[in-house]
Motif scaffolding. Structure first.
Motif, short mmCIF file in Angstrom:
data_model
loop_
_atom_site.label_atom_id
_atom_site.label_comp_id
_atom_site.label_asym_id
_atom_site.label_seq_id
_atom_site.Cartn_x
_atom_site.Cartn_y
_atom_site.Cartn_z
N HIS A 82 44.02 38.85 35.35
CA HIS A 82 45.01 39.23 36.01
C HIS A 82 44.90 39.73 37.49
N ARG A 83 43.83 40.67 37.65
CA ARG A 83 43.52 41.42 38.68
C ARG A 83 42.51 40.33 39.64
N LEU A 84 41.57 39.73 39.07
CA LEU A 84 40.89 38.79 39.61
C LEU A 84 41.81 37.40 40.22
N ALA A 85 42.81 37.25 39.58
CA ALA A 85 43.89 36.33 40.36
C ALA A 85 44.53 36.95 41.29
N ASP A 86 44.85 38.31 41.10
CA ASP A 86 45.32 38.91 42.65
C ASP A 86 44.66 39.11 43.65
N LEU A 87 43.35 39.14 43.34
CA LEU A 87 42.35 39.05 44.65
C LEU A 87 41.88 37.71 44.98
N GLU A 93 50.20 31.43 36.41
CA GLU A 93 49.53 30.67 37.47
C GLU A 93 48.11 31.06 37.53
N GLY A 94 47.79 32.40 37.46
CA GLY A 94 46.38 32.78 37.63
C GLY A 94 45.65 32.35 36.28
N ILE A 95 46.45 32.67 35.29
CA ILE A 95 45.78 32.35 33.68
C ILE A 95 45.67 30.73 33.52
N SER A 96 46.50 30.14 34.19
CA SER A 96 46.16 28.52 34.04
C SER A 96 44.97 28.06 34.75
N ARG A 97 44.28 28.73 35.59
CA ARG A 97 43.26 28.36 36.33
C ARG A 97 41.97 28.92 35.76
N VAL A 98 41.98 29.31 34.27
CA VAL A 98 40.98 29.86 33.75
C VAL A 98 40.74 29.09 32.28
N HIS A 150 40.52 35.15 43.08
CA HIS A 150 39.10 34.81 42.77
C HIS A 150 39.22 33.76 41.58
N LEU A 151 40.54 33.30 40.99
CA LEU A 151 40.64 32.35 40.08
C LEU A 151 40.91 31.21 40.69
N GLY A 152 40.74 30.03 40.14
CA GLY A 152 40.85 28.65 40.54
C GLY A 152 39.67 28.27 41.11
N GLY A 153 38.37 28.95 41.11
CA GLY A 153 36.92 28.55 41.63
C GLY A 153 36.06 29.20 40.76
N ARG A 154 34.97 29.13 41.05
CA ARG A 154 33.65 29.44 40.36
C ARG A 154 33.10 30.79 40.62
N LEU A 155 33.90 31.64 41.43
CA LEU A 155 33.69 32.95 41.43
C LEU A 155 32.59 33.07 42.92
N ASP A 156 32.75 32.10 43.49
CA ASP A 156 31.61 32.02 44.62
C ASP A 156 31.49 33.14 45.64
N GLU A 157 32.97 33.70 45.85
CA GLU A 157 33.22 34.74 46.89
C GLU A 157 33.13 36.18 46.15
N LEU A 158 32.82 36.09 45.18
CA LEU A 158 33.33 37.58 44.18
C LEU A 158 32.16 38.51 44.83
N ALA A 159 32.69 39.72 45.06
CA ALA A 159 31.82 40.87 45.55
C ALA A 159 32.05 41.98 44.62
N LEU A 160 31.04 42.83 44.47
CA LEU A 160 30.76 43.82 43.58
C LEU A 160 32.10 44.73 43.65
N GLU A 161 32.55 44.94 44.93
CA GLU A 161 33.87 45.93 45.06
C GLU A 161 35.27 45.16 44.40
N ASP A 162 35.23 44.08 44.29
CA ASP A 162 36.45 43.21 43.54
C ASP A 162 36.06 43.39 42.18
N VAL A 163 34.83 43.33 41.63
CA VAL A 163 34.74 43.59 40.14
C VAL A 163 34.98 44.98 39.65
N THR A 164 34.71 45.93 40.58
CA THR A 164 35.03 47.23 40.20
C THR A 164 36.45 47.44 40.25
N ASP A 165 37.34 46.99 41.23
CA ASP A 165 38.66 47.11 41.25
C ASP A 165 39.25 46.54 40.06
N ALA A 166 38.73 44.91 39.60
CA ALA A 166 39.29 44.25 38.55
C ALA A 166 39.11 45.08 37.14
#
Length: 203
Positions: free
Chosen positions: A149-154, A9-14, A156-172
């Motif tokens: 995969h981790r961005l999907a879990d968080l 599901e997550g990968i299909s949104r990329v 952030h996939l299915g959109g244009r990363l508008d809500e992405l924060a540095l903490e989630d980038v570090t996690d992913a």
């Protein structure tokens, strides 16, 4: 990707693009002109230059990189790619150039040292877990799969990363580094199953 247990599901949104393969398919000496700049899409767009100078001159990538950045939300490349795409520039300088061209998130893998991520010019470095390296084939692709995969879990996939924060980038990126490390610990391009990641996290 059944091997790592990454859900479809997550990968299909990329929307992704492997530049080396496309450059060779389209024309061995002509850069790809097919990416739709300004297209409206609910999917996150990713670009992976995957520079292969023995197949395509590095200049062909450099000529089109600004075009790919204009479309991509995520630009994922290796330290070796950077040396060919931005010769003489430091990694931070290269990231800033690609941000200016349009890529919001730039992720540069550093081999056994981990990865550098730059989100709108704010940077973080994650370390790779210690590993006994058996085979590095597939490590870069495994890192990219883990990142998505981790961005999907968080969420952030299915959109244009508008809500992405540095903490989630570090996690992913930390998760992706773990996936790549486990891939390197076995022969062949054999990424880990989800259970392997759980077990590794308990060590």
């Amino acid at each position: 990707m059944p091997g790592p247990g990454f859900h479809g599901e997550g990968i299909s949104r990329v929307v992704g693009r492997d530049a080396s393969r496309q450059l060779v398919i389209d024309h061995p000496c002509q850069p790809d002109e097919t990416l739709p700049v300004g297209s409206v899409c609910c999917a996150m767009h990713g670009a992976h230059p995957n520079v292969r100078p023995l197949l395509v001159p590095a200049s062909a990538y450099r000529e089109r990189l600004h075009h790919w950045c204009a479309v991509a939300d995520v630009l994922r490349l290796s330290e070796d790619d950077c040396a060919l795409l931005a010769p003489g520039a430091g990694l931070g300088e290269a990231c800033d150039t690609w941000h200016a061209a349009g890529a919001r998130l730039v992720v540069i893998t550093l081999g056994g040292r981990g990865a550098l991520a730059s989100l709108d010019g704010v940077r973080v470095t994650v370390t790779a877990p210690p590993a006994v390296v058996v085979d590095t084939v597939g490590a870069g692709d495994s890192f990219t799969a883990g990142l998505l995969h981790r961005l999907a879990d968080l969420g952030h996939l299915g959109g244009r990363l508008d809500e992405l924060a540095l903490e989630d980038v570090t996690d992913a990126c930390s998760f992706a580094a773990q996936v790549a490390t486990l891939t390197c610990s076995v022969p062949g391009a054999n990424p880990p199953w989800a259970d392997d990641l759980v077990i590794a996290g308990r060590r």
